[in-house]
Enzyme design. Sequence first.
Site, PDB file in Angstrom:
ATOM      1  N   HIS A  98       0.836  -1.221   0.000  1.00 40.22           N
ATOM      2  CA  HIS A  98       0.000   0.000   0.000  1.00 40.22           C
ATOM      3  C   HIS A  98       0.860   1.256   0.000  1.00 40.22           C
ATOM      4  CE1 HIS A  98      -3.258  -2.760   1.239  1.00 40.22           C
ATOM      5  NE2 HIS A  98      -2.338  -3.270   2.047  1.00 40.22           N
ATOM      6  N   SER A 155      14.832  22.065 -16.090  1.00 35.64           N
ATOM      7  CA  SER A 155      13.659  22.896 -16.331  1.00 35.64           C
ATOM      8  C   SER A 155      14.131  24.241 -16.851  1.00 35.64           C
ATOM      9  CB  SER A 155      12.893  23.072 -15.020  1.00 35.64           C
ATOM     10  OG  SER A 155      12.178  24.292 -15.040  1.00 35.64           O
ATOM     11  N   LYS A 190      16.016  21.964 -10.999  1.00 38.51           N
ATOM     12  CA  LYS A 190      15.302  20.729 -11.339  1.00 38.51           C
ATOM     13  C   LYS A 190      16.148  19.729 -12.106  1.00 38.51           C
ATOM     14  CE  LYS A 190      11.666  19.703 -10.673  1.00 38.51           C
ATOM     15  NZ  LYS A 190      10.362  19.954 -11.289  1.00 38.51           N
ATOM     16  N   GLU A 231       9.395   8.912 -17.038  1.00 36.27           N
ATOM     17  CA  GLU A 231       8.010   9.377 -17.217  1.00 36.27           C
ATOM     18  C   GLU A 231       7.474   8.990 -18.599  1.00 36.27           C
ATOM     19  OE1 GLU A 231       7.441  13.438 -14.905  1.00 36.27           O
ATOM     20  OE2 GLU A 231       9.341  13.369 -15.945  1.00 36.27           O
TER      21      GLU A 231
END
Length: 469
Positions: free
Chosen positions: A162, A283, A289, A296
Amino acid sequence: MSGPDGGGKAWGGRFDGGTDKRVEAFSESVSYDRRLFRHDIAGSIAHSRMLAAVGVMTPAEADAIARALKEIEAEIESGKFAYDISKEDIHMHIESALIARLGDTGRKLHTGRSRNDQVATDSKLWTRDALDRGDGLLVGWMQALVRAGRRHQNAVIPGYTHLQRAMPVLAGHYFLAWVEKCHRDRGRLADCRKRLNENPLGAAALAGTSLPIDRRMTSEALGFDRPAANSLDISSDRDWAVESVFVLTMIQLHLSAWAEEWILWTTSEFGFLSLPDAYCTGSSIMPQKKNPDVLELTRGRAARVIGDLTTLLTLVKGLPLAYNRDLQEDKEPLFDAFDTVEACLALAALITDGARLREDRIRARIDEGYLDATALMEALIKRNIPQRSAHELVGKLVGLCERKGCRLADLSETDLKAVDTRLDGSLRDELGVDHAVAGYRSEGSSAPGEVDNRLAHWEQALGLAKAAK
Ligand code: ARG
């Protein structure tokens, strides 16, 4: 649409005029099925040699056809071959180039064959190669996972259920979990290849042919295990495409779940993993970043492969026997699924090799989340406290720790006795994640010896020299 004799002439004698240009543009497939050219040529060479063997053409004619087809193949490879959508697909292009070179000899190639069995043959041959490539790429990722397992073998990390901290495991065990998934995927690829590997050639349009073709001979020449048994089945069968893309979907789902996990692990909230700069991007506005874009996109491309599978499933769901032109639509999702999964697998291996677990950071927080609670419960069971009671007692201890803001190992003898008189300070020896991990016994568990054996097993099975420990 023109027949293979070209020249804008209509589809053989039956047709008076040419095809509407809009229909040509609508129905062509050469813009994508040109990828089948090598397999089309291999199929045609095998077919013509067989026609010579059964006396439908002479060996000299078959030789001339094979030679000309090889020249056409070289021309396609060189990029000089001219495509023209009036010739619909790659099969018509190659046959028409053959006729342009050989005249009547070229006109004999299509004897005892239809594009229906030809398309099925070429596509199966292409898919068989692609399944083999996919298998090789899976092995590449598995090897990288095994190397990572060896690299971080004995680091203790939290195992989750979980997405909540559950029980401690060795990092070696973690990496091998993905290896097992890949291994099942390899099994699925192999099963799929086995079922695919029956020869469609010789089904002709749908019913077979009155000509004396030898389907066993073309099966052998093309590496098929046997001729597929039923001509009506053959020209409508795309099970192998659906099944291949299902297996690819399964692989991509594994890649996607793995990518999701590693995206989480690279966040500062987790801080478990660092990725090589080469596989991340920055970024344009936030200078700090470092984004895990490849992971992704790997996760995102699962949507695409699932889409390819859905397309194929929907494509075949209502088709009467035998060939229907709908089946031309199988190629784009098939190619796309392979292209996508192959690209993701290749990068997954590179990322896995370049990634490093941040063992110090993981260690610094390993005492959070009562990862040793189950070990403590099992210690009570070994002291003859029934499991349900032991569970209850440890639950109470965890509640106490929550209130005091401490670890189970920080509870005093008095704290323990206050919960149950059967508890005493010696239980503290059972606590801590290292102790918990060292205590695992069962087959397939994260026991250190078990993990070491499994790493050795996979190093051997995947042809990796046993890495220095
Ligand atoms: N381009 C078509 C395909 O790939 C060829 C099918 C030929 N058969 C036919 N009956 N039109 O499926």
